[in-house]
Design a protein around this motif. Structure first.
Motif, PDB file in Angstrom:
ATOM      1  N   LEU A 195      -3.664   7.013   4.053  1.00  9.85           N
ATOM      2  CA  LEU A 195      -4.666   7.278   3.024  1.00  9.85           C
ATOM      3  C   LEU A 195      -5.599   8.404   3.476  1.00  9.85           C
ATOM      4  O   LEU A 195      -5.939   9.308   2.692  1.00  9.85           O
ATOM      5  N   GLY A 196      -6.027   8.373   4.751  1.00  3.02           N
ATOM      6  CA  GLY A 196      -6.910   9.410   5.252  1.00  3.02           C
ATOM      7  C   GLY A 196      -6.233  10.756   5.406  1.00  3.02           C
ATOM      8  O   GLY A 196      -6.875  11.803   5.217  1.00  3.02           O
ATOM      9  N   ALA A 197      -4.944  10.763   5.737  1.00  2.00           N
ATOM     10  CA  ALA A 197      -4.232  12.018   5.982  1.00  2.00           C
ATOM     11  C   ALA A 197      -3.773  12.702   4.706  1.00  2.00           C
ATOM     12  O   ALA A 197      -3.792  13.941   4.612  1.00  2.00           O
ATOM     13  N   GLU A 198      -3.361  11.922   3.699  1.00  2.00           N
ATOM     14  CA  GLU A 198      -2.725  12.492   2.520  1.00  2.00           C
ATOM     15  C   GLU A 198      -3.628  12.548   1.291  1.00  2.00           C
ATOM     16  O   GLU A 198      -3.275  13.204   0.303  1.00  2.00           O
ATOM     17  N   GLY A 203       0.811  -1.211   0.000  1.00  2.00           N
ATOM     18  CA  GLY A 203       0.000   0.000   0.000  1.00  2.00           C
ATOM     19  C   GLY A 203       0.842   1.256   0.000  1.00  2.00           C
ATOM     20  O   GLY A 203       0.549   2.218  -0.722  1.00  2.00           O
ATOM     21  N   HIS A 204       1.914   1.268   0.791  1.00  2.00           N
ATOM     22  CA  HIS A 204       2.798   2.431   0.831  1.00  2.00           C
ATOM     23  C   HIS A 204       3.528   2.612  -0.495  1.00  2.00           C
ATOM     24  O   HIS A 204       3.743   3.750  -0.944  1.00  2.00           O
ATOM     25  N   GLN A 205       3.925   1.509  -1.128  1.00  2.67           N
ATOM     26  CA  GLN A 205       4.577   1.613  -2.436  1.00  2.67           C
ATOM     27  C   GLN A 205       3.664   2.288  -3.451  1.00  2.67           C
ATOM     28  O   GLN A 205       4.110   3.119  -4.254  1.00  2.67           O
ATOM     29  N   ILE A 206       2.383   1.925  -3.412  1.00  2.00           N
ATOM     30  CA  ILE A 206       1.426   2.527  -4.341  1.00  2.00           C
ATOM     31  C   ILE A 206       1.249   4.016  -4.055  1.00  2.00           C
ATOM     32  O   ILE A 206       1.313   4.857  -4.964  1.00  2.00           O
ATOM     33  N   LEU A 207       1.020   4.357  -2.783  1.00  4.73           N
ATOM     34  CA  LEU A 207       0.788   5.759  -2.429  1.00  4.73           C
ATOM     35  C   LEU A 207       1.987   6.634  -2.769  1.00  4.73           C
ATOM     36  O   LEU A 207       1.829   7.798  -3.152  1.00  4.73           O
ATOM     37  N   ASP A 208       3.198   6.081  -2.647  1.00  2.09           N
ATOM     38  CA  ASP A 208       4.398   6.844  -2.976  1.00  2.09           C
ATOM     39  C   ASP A 208       4.441   7.232  -4.447  1.00  2.09           C
ATOM     40  O   ASP A 208       5.119   8.197  -4.818  1.00  2.09           O
ATOM     41  N   ARG A 209       3.753   6.474  -5.293  1.00  4.34           N
ATOM     42  CA  ARG A 209       3.818   6.700  -6.736  1.00  4.34           C
ATOM     43  C   ARG A 209       2.756   7.679  -7.246  1.00  4.34           C
ATOM     44  O   ARG A 209       2.753   8.022  -8.421  1.00  4.34           O
ATOM     45  N   ILE A 210       1.858   8.105  -6.380  1.00 10.55           N
ATOM     46  CA  ILE A 210       0.761   8.976  -6.813  1.00 10.55           C
ATOM     47  C   ILE A 210       1.147  10.423  -6.560  1.00 10.55           C
ATOM     48  O   ILE A 210       1.493  10.807  -5.439  1.00 10.55           O
ATOM     49  N   VAL A 211       1.083  11.235  -7.600  1.00  4.51           N
ATOM     50  CA  VAL A 211       1.488  12.630  -7.512  1.00  4.51           C
ATOM     51  C   VAL A 211       0.256  13.513  -7.370  1.00  4.51           C
ATOM     52  O   VAL A 211      -0.884  13.084  -7.585  1.00  4.51           O
ATOM     53  N   VAL A 212       0.489  14.768  -6.993  1.00  4.03           N
ATOM     54  CA  VAL A 212      -0.601  15.730  -6.938  1.00  4.03           C
ATOM     55  C   VAL A 212      -1.085  16.019  -8.341  1.00  4.03           C
ATOM     56  O   VAL A 212      -0.303  16.151  -9.273  1.00  4.03           O
ATOM     57  N   GLY A 213      -2.375  16.097  -8.523  1.00  3.81           N
ATOM     58  CA  GLY A 213      -2.940  16.359  -9.843  1.00  3.81           C
ATOM     59  C   GLY A 213      -4.168  15.513 -10.071  1.00  3.81           C
ATOM     60  O   GLY A 213      -4.914  15.209  -9.149  1.00  3.81           O
ATOM     61  N   ASP A 214      -4.361  15.108 -11.324  1.00  6.57           N
ATOM     62  CA  ASP A 214      -5.555  14.360 -11.690  1.00  6.57           C
ATOM     63  C   ASP A 214      -5.400  12.854 -11.554  1.00  6.57           C
ATOM     64  O   ASP A 214      -6.346  12.111 -11.801  1.00  6.57           O
ATOM     65  N   ARG A 265     -13.493   2.860  -3.774  1.00 13.29           N
ATOM     66  CA  ARG A 265     -13.342   4.280  -3.460  1.00 13.29           C
ATOM     67  C   ARG A 265     -12.227   4.881  -4.317  1.00 13.29           C
ATOM     68  O   ARG A 265     -11.175   4.257  -4.499  1.00 13.29           O
ATOM     69  N   ALA A 266     -12.465   6.087  -4.795  1.00 16.03           N
ATOM     70  CA  ALA A 266     -11.485   6.802  -5.611  1.00 16.03           C
ATOM     71  C   ALA A 266     -10.866   7.930  -4.792  1.00 16.03           C
ATOM     72  O   ALA A 266     -11.578   8.674  -4.097  1.00 16.03           O
ATOM     73  N   TYR A 267      -9.535   8.053  -4.885  1.00 17.03           N
ATOM     74  CA  TYR A 267      -8.791   9.039  -4.108  1.00 17.03           C
ATOM     75  C   TYR A 267      -7.885   9.863  -5.023  1.00 17.03           C
ATOM     76  O   TYR A 267      -7.399   9.371  -6.048  1.00 17.03           O
ATOM     77  N   ARG A 268      -7.657  11.108  -4.593  1.00 17.63           N
ATOM     78  CA  ARG A 268      -6.599  11.949  -5.169  1.00 17.63           C
ATOM     79  C   ARG A 268      -5.769  12.510  -4.021  1.00 17.63           C
ATOM     80  O   ARG A 268      -6.286  12.791  -2.940  1.00 17.63           O
ATOM     81  N   ARG A 269      -4.472  12.676  -4.297  1.00 17.71           N
ATOM     82  CA  ARG A 269      -3.593  13.227  -3.260  1.00 17.71           C
ATOM     83  C   ARG A 269      -3.970  14.679  -2.980  1.00 17.71           C
ATOM     84  O   ARG A 269      -4.243  15.457  -3.892  1.00 17.71           O
ATOM     85  N   LYS A 270      -3.994  15.039  -1.705  1.00 16.38           N
ATOM     86  CA  LYS A 270      -4.261  16.415  -1.314  1.00 16.38           C
ATOM     87  C   LYS A 270      -3.115  17.311  -1.771  1.00 16.38           C
ATOM     88  O   LYS A 270      -1.946  16.897  -1.734  1.00 16.38           O
ATOM     89  N   PRO A 271      -3.414  18.518  -2.207  1.00 19.29           N
ATOM     90  CA  PRO A 271      -2.327  19.436  -2.595  1.00 19.29           C
ATOM     91  C   PRO A 271      -1.422  19.721  -1.415  1.00 19.29           C
ATOM     92  O   PRO A 271      -1.878  19.918  -0.286  1.00 19.29           O
ATOM     93  N   ARG A 272      -0.142  19.707  -1.662  1.00 23.70           N
ATOM     94  CA  ARG A 272       0.809  20.068  -0.618  1.00 23.70           C
ATOM     95  C   ARG A 272       0.817  21.585  -0.448  1.00 23.70           C
ATOM     96  O   ARG A 272       0.569  22.337  -1.378  1.00 23.70           O
ATOM     97  N   ARG A 273       1.154  22.027   0.746  1.00 28.09           N
ATOM     98  CA  ARG A 273       1.082  23.458   1.027  1.00 28.09           C
ATOM     99  C   ARG A 273       2.026  24.274   0.162  1.00 28.09           C
ATOM    100  O   ARG A 273       1.753  25.423  -0.165  1.00 28.09           O
ATOM    101  N   HIS A 274       3.160  23.676  -0.206  1.00 25.50           N
ATOM    102  CA  HIS A 274       4.133  24.409  -1.012  1.00 25.50           C
ATOM    103  C   HIS A 274       3.869  24.258  -2.503  1.00 25.50           C
ATOM    104  O   HIS A 274       4.626  24.772  -3.316  1.00 25.50           O
ATOM    105  N   ASP A 275       2.772  23.571  -2.871  1.00 30.10           N
ATOM    106  CA  ASP A 275       2.456  23.345  -4.276  1.00 30.10           C
ATOM    107  C   ASP A 275       2.041  24.666  -4.910  1.00 30.10           C
ATOM    108  O   ASP A 275       1.033  25.265  -4.526  1.00 30.10           O
ATOM    109  N   PRO A 276       2.808  25.204  -5.882  1.00 30.12           N
ATOM    110  CA  PRO A 276       2.480  26.499  -6.471  1.00 30.12           C
ATOM    111  C   PRO A 276       1.126  26.506  -7.171  1.00 30.12           C
ATOM    112  O   PRO A 276       0.447  27.522  -7.202  1.00 30.12           O
ATOM    113  N   VAL A 277       0.719  25.373  -7.739  1.00 31.03           N
ATOM    114  CA  VAL A 277      -0.584  25.321  -8.401  1.00 31.03           C
ATOM    115  C   VAL A 277      -1.685  25.480  -7.375  1.00 31.03           C
ATOM    116  O   VAL A 277      -2.647  26.253  -7.551  1.00 31.03           O
TER     117      VAL A 277
END
Length: 243
Positions: A196-199, A162-173, A222-234
């Motif tokens: 999963l709940g935090a990020e 599960g952690h390996q998968i989450l590490d591969r998901i970037v901010v975006g679509d 369930r479908a998830y997207r990574r939350k934008p990071r605070r330093h994310d310029p977008v």
């Protein structure tokens, strides 16, 4: 388990090979009828006393012949809305017996779905760990949808998947689609569910069939997207413009 119950379950297995995927209610009806038949004796005509092992008998058969979760038409339609056309793929990580891989290939085409498992039990699944596949191919593309069902538990082999998968998901679509019954269910590690709940934000969900009426909590897709990071310029730009 008796022959009548096995015949009913075998008919359900064949339905997954057809182009028309069964609805949730149809899958549950087939599973529950098989359970009713299994809970009988003398050729299936005389009921016996309720047996708490009957549901596990059914689940033993389905886990050995189908898998631990059950696709349905509603789940496939949810995934259809998430695929990034025209080049996005579905990467089924830890595909096991390959039921989801087979169903998704039937719905979206063989070139749009990749099933991976280090010890596959189905012909549509590549024999590879997720990390090895990433090293060999460069990993998932930004347009790919990552999919996993019933990730390993604590102390099971591959419990860090599960952690390996989450590490591969970037901010975006890019989406991650997970099948399971949540932190209170029998799959996935506590750390995985916490992360999963935090990020990640959950933005779409559909219920999935239960193997018997008494199974709770039920599985959901369930479908998830990574939350934008605070330093994310977008993300910062969206905040400044009130979007």
């Amino acid at each position: 388990m008796n022959r009548r119950a096995i015949r009913r379950l075998s008919r359900l297995a064949r339905r997954y090979e057809e182009r028309r995927i069964p609805l949730l209610k149809d899958v549950e009806t087939a599973l529950w009828h098989a359970g009713d038949v299994a809970d009988r004796r003398l050729g299936g005509y005389w009921p016996r006393h309720p047996d708490p092992l009957v549901s596990s008998d059914i689940e033993h058969w389905t886990s050995q012949n189908l898998g631990w979760s059950f696709p349905c038409a509603e789940a496939v339609e949810l995934i259809r809305r998430l695929i990034q056309w025209p080049c996005g793929r579905i990467i089924d990580v830890g595909a096991g017996r390959g039921l989801w891989t087979t169903v998704l290939k039937g719905a979206f085409g063989c070139d749009r779905v990749v099933g991976l498992d280090p010890a596959p039990a189905g012909g549509d699944v590549l024999q590879a760990t997720f990390s090895d596949w990433c090293d060999r191919t460069g990993g998932p593309r930004d347009t790919d949808l990552l999919f996993a069902s019933w990730l390993p538990c604590e102390n099971q082999e591959g419990s860090d998947l599960g952690h390996q998968i989450l590490d591969r998901i970037v901010v975006g679509d890019q989406s991650f689609v997970y099948v399971g019954s949540g932190p209170s269910g029998p799959a996935g590690t506590e750390d995985f569910h916490d992360r999963l709940g935090a990020e990640f934000d959950e933005y779409a969900t559909e219920p999935l069939p239960r193997v018997c009426r008494s199974v709770f909590p039920r599985d959901f897709i369930r479908a998830y997207r990574r939350k934008p990071r605070r330093h994310d310029p977008v993300a910062a730009g969206r905040c400044r413009h009130g979007r």
